[in-house]
Structure formats: structure tokens, C-alpha cells
Design an enzyme around this catalytic site. Structure first.
Site, PDB file in Angstrom:
ATOM      1  N   HIS A 103     -47.573 124.988 -81.799  1.00 40.71           N
ATOM      2  CA  HIS A 103     -48.624 125.540 -82.654  1.00 40.71           C
ATOM      3  C   HIS A 103     -49.748 126.129 -81.819  1.00 40.71           C
ATOM      4  CE1 HIS A 103     -50.179 121.646 -81.500  1.00 40.71           C
ATOM      5  NE2 HIS A 103     -51.389 122.022 -81.886  1.00 40.71           N
ATOM      6  N   ARG A 262     -61.006 115.790 -77.849  1.00 46.40           N
ATOM      7  CA  ARG A 262     -60.862 117.249 -77.817  1.00 46.40           C
ATOM      8  C   ARG A 262     -62.086 117.918 -78.418  1.00 46.40           C
ATOM      9  NH1 ARG A 262     -56.432 119.326 -81.660  1.00 46.40           N
ATOM     10  NH2 ARG A 262     -58.226 119.160 -83.056  1.00 46.40           N
TER      11      ARG A 262
HETATM   12  C1  SIN Z   1     -53.400 119.209 -79.737  1.00 49.84           C
HETATM   13  O1  SIN Z   1     -52.506 119.793 -80.318  1.00 49.84           O
HETATM   14  O2  SIN Z   1     -54.544 119.670 -79.734  1.00 49.84           O
HETATM   15  C2  SIN Z   1     -53.108 117.949 -78.963  1.00 49.84           C
HETATM   16  C3  SIN Z   1     -52.364 118.235 -77.720  1.00 49.84           C
HETATM   17  C4  SIN Z   1     -52.012 117.000 -76.935  1.00 49.84           C
HETATM   18  O3  SIN Z   1     -52.272 115.875 -77.386  1.00 49.84           O
HETATM   19  O4  SIN Z   1     -51.474 117.137 -75.838  1.00 49.84           O
END
Ligand code: SIN
Length: 271
Positions: A103, A262
Site C-alpha cells: 500500500h 509513526r
Molecule cells: C505502515 O504501513 O505504515 C507500517 C509499516 C511497518 O510497520 O513496517
């Protein structure tokens, strides 16, 4: 590409660069910020090691690239007191992980985030890598006939699919239409902008045709030649450009714990 204030070590010829020479727990110089912009444009995803950042450090770093994108759909996973910071966590009790399928983050939003900056503080003893794929390379590899066919088409991106089955009560579920092929506002290069995680249909063509085209593109974008794979260590950071990259978090470490934070950088309307 030459750099004076940072070092960039490519991960593969096509995508990914490991950055050294910066300390993200402190403010960066203007030259470092400029060169990091260049490195992101050139490498599509950039990675950092040994950066034990706080939430404030994380937000300061994101702000060097624009404002911070707070996606409505991240509400259930925000850090209390820091709505800009989303918890990315899986352990023995998890029934899903964020971003397991290929995605581009929040492509369901009207103005999807320019990029995502993921800081991992706890990693499993093995596994838990993230794979990234370069959507310029995926576009360039299409035949001229396919490029001509896709150019000008739009597709629906729906978070009810992206977050299917994991939608806590009250969670907003945006859906928006974007070009199938977008032009990156910084590099001016074209890239594929449909993804398995969010894109439900190409608009204005029969459903069967849309299904077949999307099925083809979802496989095409995963070609190993377009990819790099990042192996996390405690206090690693990955910063990827959502406009020209797709990624997938590999959940091969259950029941171990993988945990991080994040922050996403404001983007604009895809064209
Ligand atoms: C995300 O899709 O933002 C998470 C990616 C990850 O946990 O490596």
C-alpha cells in the site's frame, strides 16, 4: 548525486539509501535538511540507524519536510498528548498488523501524506522487515501501450478496504478518487498510484476490466527488481515517499513484539 553534509549508501540500485552523518535527536543544519530532501527524491526511501528520538524530535524532523499530516483514521492508535504520533505495534495478542499488504499510506485521504517517518524502538529477535517498492520503476517497466491506456484514468481509494475488519467504533473511513498514474510534484516523473491496500476500482470502465487491470498492476508493482528490504534494529528510522513508493510490513515474527511510532508529513492532491 554528491552530498557534503550527509552520507548516502544505496540499498539497491533502484531504491533505498541508508543515511549517516546526522543526529536526529538534535536540530539539523539547513544544508543537512536540503541534502536529505535530495536524498529522499533520489532514493524514494531513506533509512537511519541508532537514532533514539523522542516524540518531539520525531515531529521536528517531520516538520523539515512540511507540516504534519494527522489522518482521521489513525485516531484509535494515537499517542496520548501527541496526536501527530501513531503507535505501530504488534505482539502475542495482536490479530492484525498495520500495513501488512502492499500500500501507499492513507491513499484514501483527499491529500494523502507526502511521506511517513517510522521509528522502531523494539524489534523482534528476527523477522519484521519492511519491503518497499519504487513506483517510478514500476511505471517505467510498463509497455508504451499500457502507459497510454492508464494515463488519464482515475481510481477510487477506500479506507473501508484498507482498514477492513479492524475499524474500532467511531473511526472515520474516508474514500477519495486519485489518478491511476500520478506525476511527482518534485521530480516531475510519472509513477503508478494504485495499491492493493486501498484501491477498489478504476473509474469509468466496466467493473470486470477494472478488476483485471488492478489485479495485473497489484502484482506488477511487487516485482523484486523494484524493491528494497529494510531489516530493523532498535532505534532505526525509515522515511518513505508515499507519492512514489509502496510498502508492506512483513508479519513473520508472531508472537514476538515489534513496536514503534509513526509521524506523517503533509501531502497534497495527487495529479
Ligand atoms: C505502515 O504501513 O505504515 C507500517 C509499516 C511497518 O510497520 O513496517
Amino acid at each position: 548525486m554528491t552530498y557534503e553534509s550527509i552520507q548516502v549508501t544505496p540499498l539497491t540500485p533502484t531504491i533505498g539509501g541508508v543515511i549517516s552523518g546526522v543526529d536526529l535527536t538534535r536540530p539539523l543544519s539547513n544544508q543537512q535538511v536540503d541534502e536529505l530532501h535530495t536524498a529522499l527524491a533520489d532514493r524514494v526511501c531513506i533509512f537511519f540507524r541508532d537514532q533514539p528520538i523522542s516524540h518531539e524530535d520525531h515531529k521536528r524532523f517531520a516538520n523539515y519536510f512540511g507540516g504534519i499530516h494527522i489522518a482521521e483514521s489513525t485516531a484509535p492508535w494515537r499517542v496520548p498528548g501527541h496526536p501527530e504520533v501513531t503507535i505501530i505495534h504488534a505482539d502475542k495478542d495482536s490479530t492484525f498488523v498495520a500495513g501488512e499488504d502492499w500500500h501507499s499510506d492513507m491513499s484514501c485521504d483527499a491529500e494523502p501524506p507526502l511521506g511517513s517517518i517510522l521509528y522502531m524502538h523494539t524489534v523482534p529477535p528476527y523477522g519484521g522487515d519492511t519491503v518497499f517498492s519504487n513506483m517510478y520503476a514500476a511505471y517505467d517497466a510498463l509497455s508504451d501501450r499500457m502507459k497510454a491506456h492508464l494515463d488519464g484514468l482515475t481510481a477510487m481509494h477506500d479506507s473501508a478496504v484498507g482498514f477492513g475488519g479492524i475499524t474500532p467504533e467511531g473511526m472515520k473511513l474516508p474514500r477519495h478518487s486519485h489518478p491511476v498514474i500520478r506525476t511527482h510534484p518534485v521530480t516531475g516523473r510519472k509513477c503508478i498510484y494504485v495499491n492493493k491496500g486501498f484501491t477498489t476500482a478504476i473509474e469509468g470502465i466496466p467493473a470486470a476490466e477494472s478488476d483485471a487491470l488492478l489485479a495485473y498492476l497489484f502484482v506488477h508493482v511487487q516485482h523484486p527488481m523494484f524493491q528494497c528490504r529494510f531489516a530493523w534494529q532498535p532505534h532505526s528510522i525509515a522515511f518513505w515517499d508515499n507519492r512514489c513508493a509502496q510498502h508492506s510490513a512483513i508479519w513473520d515474527y508472531f508472537p514476538n513484539t515489534r513496536s514503534g511510532f509513526r509521524v506523517q508529513v503533509l501531502g497534497d492532491t495527487p495529479h
